[in-house]
Design a protein around this motif. Sequence first.
Motif, short mmCIF file in Angstrom:
data_model
loop_
_atom_site.label_atom_id
_atom_site.label_comp_id
_atom_site.label_asym_id
_atom_site.label_seq_id
_atom_site.Cartn_x
_atom_site.Cartn_y
_atom_site.Cartn_z
N THR A 222 1.67 4.85 -0.28
CA THR A 222 1.97 3.91 -1.36
C THR A 222 2.64 4.60 -2.53
O THR A 222 2.21 5.69 -2.95
N VAL A 223 3.67 3.96 -3.07
CA VAL A 223 4.31 4.43 -4.29
C VAL A 223 3.43 4.06 -5.47
O VAL A 223 2.94 2.93 -5.56
N ASN A 224 3.17 5.00 -6.38
CA ASN A 224 2.33 4.77 -7.56
C ASN A 224 1.00 4.13 -7.17
O ASN A 224 0.66 3.03 -7.61
N PRO A 225 0.20 4.81 -6.33
CA PRO A 225 -1.04 4.20 -5.82
C PRO A 225 -2.06 3.89 -6.90
O PRO A 225 -2.86 2.97 -6.75
N GLN A 226 -2.06 4.64 -8.01
CA GLN A 226 -3.05 4.39 -9.06
C GLN A 226 -2.91 2.98 -9.62
O GLN A 226 -3.90 2.37 -10.02
N ARG A 227 -1.71 2.44 -9.62
CA ARG A 227 -1.50 1.09 -10.10
C ARG A 227 -1.50 0.07 -8.96
O ARG A 227 -2.10 -1.01 -9.07
N ASN A 228 -0.87 0.41 -7.86
CA ASN A 228 -0.59 -0.58 -6.83
C ASN A 228 -1.76 -0.86 -5.90
O ASN A 228 -1.90 -1.98 -5.41
N VAL A 229 -2.61 0.13 -5.65
CA VAL A 229 -3.73 -0.10 -4.74
C VAL A 229 -4.73 -1.12 -5.30
O VAL A 229 -5.12 -2.06 -4.60
N PRO A 230 -5.19 -0.99 -6.56
CA PRO A 230 -6.09 -2.02 -7.09
C PRO A 230 -5.46 -3.41 -7.10
O PRO A 230 -6.13 -4.41 -6.82
N ILE A 231 -4.15 -3.49 -7.40
CA ILE A 231 -3.48 -4.79 -7.38
C ILE A 231 -3.52 -5.39 -5.97
O ILE A 231 -3.84 -6.57 -5.78
N GLY A 232 -3.22 -4.56 -4.97
CA GLY A 232 -3.22 -5.05 -3.59
C GLY A 232 -4.59 -5.48 -3.12
O GLY A 232 -4.75 -6.51 -2.46
N LEU A 233 -5.62 -4.71 -3.49
CA LEU A 233 -6.98 -5.01 -3.06
C LEU A 233 -7.50 -6.31 -3.67
O LEU A 233 -7.89 -7.24 -2.96
N ILE A 234 -7.53 -6.37 -4.98
CA ILE A 234 -8.17 -7.50 -5.65
C ILE A 234 -7.30 -8.75 -5.60
O ILE A 234 -7.80 -9.87 -5.42
N GLY A 235 -6.00 -8.57 -5.71
CA GLY A 235 -5.11 -9.72 -5.66
C GLY A 235 -5.19 -10.46 -4.34
O GLY A 235 -5.28 -11.69 -4.30
N SER A 236 -5.19 -9.71 -3.24
CA SER A 236 -5.24 -10.35 -1.93
C SER A 236 -6.58 -11.04 -1.71
O SER A 236 -6.66 -12.13 -1.12
N LEU A 237 -7.67 -10.44 -2.19
CA LEU A 237 -8.99 -11.02 -2.00
C LEU A 237 -9.15 -12.34 -2.77
O LEU A 237 -9.64 -13.34 -2.23
N LEU A 238 -8.72 -12.37 -4.01
CA LEU A 238 -8.83 -13.59 -4.81
C LEU A 238 -7.98 -14.72 -4.23
O LEU A 238 -8.41 -15.88 -4.16
N PHE A 239 -6.79 -14.38 -3.79
CA PHE A 239 -5.90 -15.38 -3.21
C PHE A 239 -6.54 -16.02 -1.99
O PHE A 239 -6.51 -17.23 -1.80
N CYS A 240 -7.11 -15.19 -1.13
CA CYS A 240 -7.66 -15.68 0.13
C CYS A 240 -8.93 -16.51 -0.06
O CYS A 240 -9.17 -17.47 0.67
N THR A 241 -9.75 -16.16 -1.03
CA THR A 241 -11.01 -16.87 -1.24
C THR A 241 -10.79 -18.35 -1.52
O THR A 241 -11.47 -19.22 -0.97
N LEU A 242 -9.84 -18.66 -2.39
CA LEU A 242 -9.55 -20.06 -2.71
C LEU A 242 -9.11 -20.82 -1.47
O LEU A 242 -9.57 -21.94 -1.22
N PHE A 243 -8.25 -20.21 -0.68
CA PHE A 243 -7.78 -20.86 0.53
C PHE A 243 -8.93 -21.16 1.49
O PHE A 243 -8.99 -22.23 2.10
N TYR A 244 -9.84 -20.23 1.64
CA TYR A 244 -10.95 -20.40 2.58
C TYR A 244 -11.80 -21.61 2.22
O TYR A 244 -12.19 -22.40 3.08
#
Length: 533
Positions: free
Chosen positions: A251-273
């Motif tokens: 990952t490019v710039n993992p300090q910023r991008n990894v938390p965004i990928g983790l929490i963003g994807s989880l929140l998005f999916c929860t509403l759909f479920y």
Amino acid sequence: MATVAPQEGIFGRVKPLDAILATAEKKGLHRSLGAFQLTMLGIGAVIGTGIFVLTSEAAQKAGPAMMISFVIAGFVCAVAALCYSELASMVPVSGSAYTYTYAVMGELLAWMVGWALILEYAVGASAVAVGWSGYFVGLLRSWGIDFPLALASGPDGGGIINLPAVVIALLVTGLLILGTKESARFTSALVLVKVFALGVFVVLTLPVLNGAHFTPFIPNGWGTYGVVGAAASIFFAYVGFDAVSTAAEETVNPQRNVPIGLIGSLLFCTLFYLLVAAGAIGAIGADPVRSAAGAVLAPGSAELTAQCNAITSGGALEPLVCSKEALAHVLRSIGYERLGDLMGVAAFIALPSVVLMMMFGQTRIFFVMARDGLLPERLAAVHPKFKTPHVVTAFTGIVVTLAAAFLPVGKLADYSNSGTLFAFAMVALAVLVLRRKDPNRRRPFRTPAVFVIAPLAIAGCVGLYLNLPPIAQLVLIVWGAIGLLVYFGYSRSRSHVGRGIFDVPELDPDAPPNVGVASLPGAPAPGTPGERP
């Protein structure tokens, strides 16, 4: 390469964070993934078999209260994700929970976490492949083509081998060997297909919602074959967000991008479920199927299969809990036959992205364990042209294919969950230990209220594990015992850390700054000649 005195004792072999980061820079994989790609990879990994297929499993255990089950499982994943985000941003290398545990609690526990992650990803990929097979066979049936039962299911489902699951597992293995960036692009496209399909499902089902279908809301209580048990099974619907952290080294710039990928994807999916679950229940109901004596039947069991066949043979509508293509079945049941087919098509083309992400995570765990000497180093070989760990990818593909060929989706999901819950609990524990052990280390992402969040994650993981079926609990115990035999029989004597070996690229002319030999325990003082690689 630097050689330092090993720290002995079962819990003494801790690989310093500086050494982990240095090793990754020297022998790492190419960094090519950004925040958007990581979020798409996370959504692609999360939205899959859990919601497309395991909705039936959850309904059989919890009935309409599976909505509570989704909330429980989502909450446990959320607090675990916050712990993952802190460690992933601090240690942006391959290995996920395995690497974090190695840096904090030592080699033995790290080995056990890595061993559990193998169970999570490999078995999880098999479960998704079987789920894809159910939609594929159902789609063919809707088009008037009867796929032979002997080739559409394993022995528990009345067949011999699940041939469609075998085929998709082998195809995904080949794609992963071709390259990470190509895989990410492929997954990003399929994420849009899944999101659109689920959006259409919600739009069509919520208007026909029948409040009577939510009564009784909790038909089976709260135990193992009730709401909490359903949460333990449906936990698989959220598994995948942690695969984002295994891609940190790419990952490019993992300090910023990894938390965004983790929490963003989880929140998005929860509403759909929650929306999809409400639509499915409200449209056709989610009453559990019971035996003639009124007992709750275990999902995936031969008894449930026989009872479902008896219901449909009499001409009655197939219950939601009996369907292997739950969402497509719901749409067909409320009069949208062709749109039900399109849902089947969406699952058909999108679920392979989840197989891909599961296998992606599996191969990277193998890769980093082999790089540490705990597994044969041949497994860490990188293909000269494709720049991917092709040897371990091919090996993983074979294992995934064999499991998918013969086991049902529900059992595979529960087995995978047992390994996942163990790994997640260890990550939460690692966050607590590292906050005490190394409080001054830079943390690009800090878990809020960590001494509340991390214990909640640990308690949640333990609670869900205890509500898995007994056979799934036993799988983790037996798998763990095998892992201990492998560790003490092979890995412990070959461990790089155990032999006092750390790869430190600063000794190279082109080494990255700020990672020095002097920072390693037992290393020579600055200015002292060290062993060159």
